[in-house]
Motif scaffolding. Structure first.
Motif, PDB file in Angstrom:
ATOM      1  N   HIS A   1       0.844  -1.196   0.000  1.00  0.00           N
ATOM      2  CA  HIS A   1       0.000   0.000   0.000  1.00  0.00           C
ATOM      3  C   HIS A   1       0.874   1.239   0.000  1.00  0.00           C
ATOM      4  O   HIS A   1       1.865   1.313   0.729  1.00  0.00           O
TER       5      HIS A   1
ATOM      6  N   SER B   1       0.149   5.384   0.391  1.00  0.00           N
ATOM      7  CA  SER B   1      -0.918   6.335   0.723  1.00  0.00           C
ATOM      8  C   SER B   1      -0.918   7.507  -0.249  1.00  0.00           C
ATOM      9  O   SER B   1       0.016   7.683  -1.042  1.00  0.00           O
TER      10      SER B   1
ATOM     11  N   ASP C   1      -4.051   9.579   6.553  1.00  0.00           N
ATOM     12  CA  ASP C   1      -4.127   8.200   6.060  1.00  0.00           C
ATOM     13  C   ASP C   1      -3.212   7.316   6.899  1.00  0.00           C
ATOM     14  O   ASP C   1      -2.062   7.046   6.552  1.00  0.00           O
TER      15      ASP C   1
END
Length: 884
Positions: A541, A543, A553
């Motif tokens: 992931h 952000s 986030d």
């Protein structure tokens, strides 16, 4: 020098005894000390003897064996000083010489004087017995060494029937640890190896008129010799050695010893010795004054007592100790004072020996009291711990003791509140502090501690070290946390348990202490995952970017995972400059992963995890009626659920509560494990039985008996396995199984042998077998005897040459010879069964006398043991011709 030449010299010295008996050597020792450069091999020897100053013969020189194979050396006397010891006039002789050794090794130095004092009670014919004194020198990686020296003379008086004590006042300038042990006085070379041997017929003082009132010993720590009490007047010679020990790489190593041979003169008197009050060991911080009083009393009225002190503190060159006392009747006081300094710091304590002596006009008696003083360096001062990114910078002031050679650094999570005791040096293990590193040099006063976690309070202590292994008092505790200039992981929680559709929820906090001038935004996070609990290297992931440090986030739901069979680890990295500059990574944090361990009617849950925060409580939930229900808590990562039913499935998950030390980080941190299921099954064997044996080697029969575990530590024992080996150390083999828990006896023979060892195991109803019981062993009392006559005439009486009833025989090797030495019969069968024919093949042999050699192999516990039997057998009445 070889053994023959050494023996020859010893014989010459012994011969001199008959012409120089008047020398009367009373006591002596050999001291050795390294001199010159540190890397050199030159040692100086000092021989000290005490002799009768009125003797017509004298000893102006001594012959010394250096112990390295070089020729014996003649050493001239350096001084002869008249002294009075314990009211006895004697002469103290010094012989000093230097020698260069060839290299590292163990060397035994010695001198052999031709004669001792006449009429020594515990040495037969003492005036004709040489006096040998030895010292062991070890040259090794342990470093240079000087042997201990003695501060108290070796000639003492004792009173018949009264307690006698003596302390030699041994002092080691190197600070080595000393131990003491009594030895037999040495005389001349008796076995021809060139070295003095223990005197034949020598008796320790308590062996002369032995009894409950005649005890003799030496304290191995203090060196105090106690004789309670002399039973016969006269002169006694005693000897002891002082062994040096040095700590090398964490192990105590003997680095040599010194022997002292001394004289005690026992006479009749009505005197009783004075008594010194107990003085306790103590520790003192270098740079402070140590002072205390000492008291002695005398049980005999009117006696004047002299109180004195000797020992290491009085021998140091810098600020030696002082002791002030004036003689007084019946009770006397003294004051010890020592202004300690850093040069006195050492690992081993200093021994102080206090001596009280009365003034009785026949025999002056003494008492000794010993104590140990340890001088400890002060603790390092003003320590600090300063966070610097992901490391902690430690600093402290240099030790006030310039002879310190470095520092040791210790760390733990959270404070312990340690305050050292007066004799508590270094950092004790019970504090939970762990050694993390060291520095070298007294001015090396900083240390960088890396590999730390954010949000944790780290505490430290520092200790100064010295060349001999001594350590200072520990510094005060000093603690700090790393700055929050990187993200802080706060949650890794399992939301769904599945082999492929599992979910983890990951949360972290922002780097609120980041220097934004050094690392300007915009900012973003990159989240990494790894299978297992330790590493996270797969990017999962990235952000969005934010111009603000308080990035919104900080949560991610990781889906499509196998959360049933493995845990997962996560790490988040913070980037600045729109993702172009790595600011730094968080610590790695894992999910909770339950590992169930089923057993008999119970399940043990192992709660595995690797988190930078500290989990302090784990709540355990079990599925009951389709609903997970709280069943208990634990503060450790293990929980045992008991009272279950074997064969039924049980499912669990755990809820953990944790926190960082930093109060600015949200707490408690609550995370969940995966759900896991298991089935209890009996995997616990019974405890091993306790086995005994009755070994009857004459029957022969071994009877084994053991206890039923159902009566003590089990409830489902069903049967037993008996294992056997026919020799010590052999492999156990199963020989029998007994079904029924109550049947706990077994009889056994190995053929006709009862040699062997046994163990028993207990087995429960599901087949779990216990560990082996204790091992028990029996042995044979073997017997094998052959007759001296037989008559093979087919009358069914004594028709065969066979042994008498025998036992414990494995095999034999028999050969029967006629009068010409020809072999007429052989066999390996212990039964033999010779029928009087050639090799039992039908051709009769003549009547007569036959010689046999029979090698018998007995079965014994230690293995096969051979024995050779030789003898004659008469063959009679066999209806055969006689041997010609």
């Amino acid at each position: 020098m070889n053994g023959f030449l050494r023996a020859l010299v010893a014989c010459v010295l012994l011969a001199l005894a008959f012409t120089a008996r008047a020398t009367h050597n009373e006591a002596g020792e050999i001291l050795v000390c390294h001199v010159g450069s540190d890397s050199g091999l030159t040692y100086e020897v000092t021989i000290i003897t005490y002799t009768n100053p009125n003797s017509q013969a004298d000893r102006p020189e001594f012959i010394l064996d250096w112990g390295d194979g070089t020729p014996l050396d003649t050493i001239q006397r350096d001084s002869a000083t008249p002294v009075v010891v314990a009211g006895i006039s004697t002469q103290r002789n010094l012989y000093i010489h230097q020698h260069v050794y060839p290299g590292p090794g163990v060397y035994l130095l010695q001198y052999i004087d031709p004669n001792r004092v006449a009429d020594v009670v515990n040495i037969p014919g003492s005036v004709n017995v040489p006096m040998c004194v030895q010292t062991q020198l070890v040259i090794s990686v342990a470093g240079n060494n000087c042997s201990p020296r003695f501060l108290n003379p070796p000639i003492q008086n004792a009173c018949l029937g009264q307690l006698w004590v003596h302390n030699p006042g041994a002092y080691d300038t190197d600070g080595d640890s000393l131990s003491f042990e009594t030895v037999v006085c040495l005389g001349g070379d008796l076995n021809g190896d060139g070295f003095g041997d223990p005197i034949p017929g020598y008796q320790f003082p308590n062996q002369v008129m032995p009894g409950a009132n005649n005890q003799y010993s030496i304290d191995p720590v203090t060196g105090t010799i106690t004789w309670d009490a002399p039973q016969q007047s006269g002169i006694y010679n005693i000897a002891f050695i002082v062994r040096e020990w040095r700590l090398i790489n964490g192990h105590w190593v003997s680095i040599g010893w010194v022997e002292r041979d001394m004289q005690v003169i026992v006479g009749p008197c009505n005197n009783r010795p004075p008594v010194i009050a107990e003085v306790n060991d103590t520790c003192v911080e270098a740079g402070t004054l140590l002072t205390f009083s000492v008291q002695a009393t005398d049980p005999d009225a009117g006696q004047t007592i002299t109180l004195d002190a000797l020992g290491g503190p009085f021998q140091v060159t810098s600020s030696p100790a002082i002791f002030n006392s004036s003689p007084s009747q019946n009770i006397v006081f003294g004051t010890f004072g020592w202004n300690t300094n850093c040069s006195h710091v050492r690992q081993q304590p200093y021994q102080v020996v206090f001596t009280a002596r009365d003034n009785y006009n026949v025999v002056q008696l003494q008492d000794y009291e010993t104590m140990f003083i340890t001088v400890v360096a002060p603790a390092p001062q003003n320590p600090t711990a300063t966070p610097d990114g992901g490391v902690m910078q430690l600093a402290w002031d240099a030790s006030v003791c310039s002879n310190a050679n470095g520092y040791r650094i210790y760390r733990r999570q959270g404070s312990f509140g340690f305050v050292h005791g007066p004799c508590e040096t270094g950092v004790p293990a019970y504090t939970g502090y762990q050694y993390i590193g060291s520095t070298t040099g007294v001015n090396s006063t900083s240390y960088t501690d890396a590999g730390l976690a954010f949000g944790i309070t780290y505490c430290y202590m520092v200790v100064a070290t010295f060349a001999d292994g001594a350590q200072s008092y520990a510094s005060e505790e000093f603690c700090n946390l790393l700055q929050r200039d990187v993200p802080i992981m706060t949650h890794v929680s399992v939301g769904i348990t599945d082999n492929s559709a599992g979910e983890d929820t990951i949360r972290w906090s922002n780097a609120f202490d980041l220097d934004t001038a050094q690392f300007p935004g915009p900012y973003l996070f990159k989240l990494y995952r790894g299978d297992g609990l330790s590493t996270a290297n797969q990017l999962i992931h990235t952000s969005s970017t934010s111009p603000y440090l308080a990035h919104p986030d900080t949560t991610f739901l990781d889906q499509g995972l196998d959360t049933r069979t493995t845990g997962h680890a996560y790490r988040v990295d913070l980037y600045g400059d729109n993702g172009n500059t790595l600011v730094g990574p968080s610590n790695t944090a894992s999910s909770l992963f339950l590992v169930p361990e089923p057993n008999d009617e119970q399940v043990t849950l192992h709660i595995t995890h690797a988190t930078p925060w500290i989990n302090t409580q784990f709540d355990v939930y079990r599925q009951i009626g389709g609903v997970f229900t709280f069943i208990g808590s634990t503060t450790t990562p293990e929980y045992v659920d008991t009272g279950l039913v074997n064969g039924e499935e049980y499912c669990y998950y755990v809820k953990a509560y944790g926190a960082y030390d930093d109060p600015a980080i949200i707490s408690p941190l609550i995370n969940f494990s995966q759900e896991t299921c298991t089935v209890p099954v009996d995997l616990t064997p019974p405890c091993p039985p306790t086995l005994t044996i009755v070994n009857d080697c004459e029957i022969p029969l071994n009877t084994l008996t053991w206890n039923n575990p159902n009566n003590s530590c089990a409830n489902d024992t069903w049967r037993y396995n008996i294992y056997f080996t026919d020799s010590l150390g052999g492999d156990m083999e199963l020989i029998h199984t007994i079904t029924g828990a109550e049947d706990t006896t077994f009889n056994h023979t190995d053929g006709s042998s009862v040699a062997g060892c046994y163990v028993v195991t207990a087995i429960d109803t599901v087949g779990n077998e216990s560990d082996f019981s204790n091992q028990v062993c029996g042995d044979n009392c073997p017997e094998y005897t052959l007759p001296n006559v037989f008559s093979p005439n087919s009358d069914r009486v004594n028709d065969f040459f066979i042994p008498f009833p025998y036992r414990g025989v494995k095999e034999i090797d028999l050969q029967v010879f006629n009068r010409w030495g020809q072999v007429i019969f052989t066999t390996q069968d212990p039964e033999i069964k010779w029928n009087g024919t050639l090799n039992n093949e039908g051709e009769p042999v003549p009547d007569g006398v036959y010689f046999y050699v029979c090698k018998v192999f007995f079965k014994r516990l230690e293995g096969t043991v051979p024995e050779v039997l030789k003898g004659y057998v008469h063959l009679l009445g066999g209806n055969h011709a006689q041997q010609n």
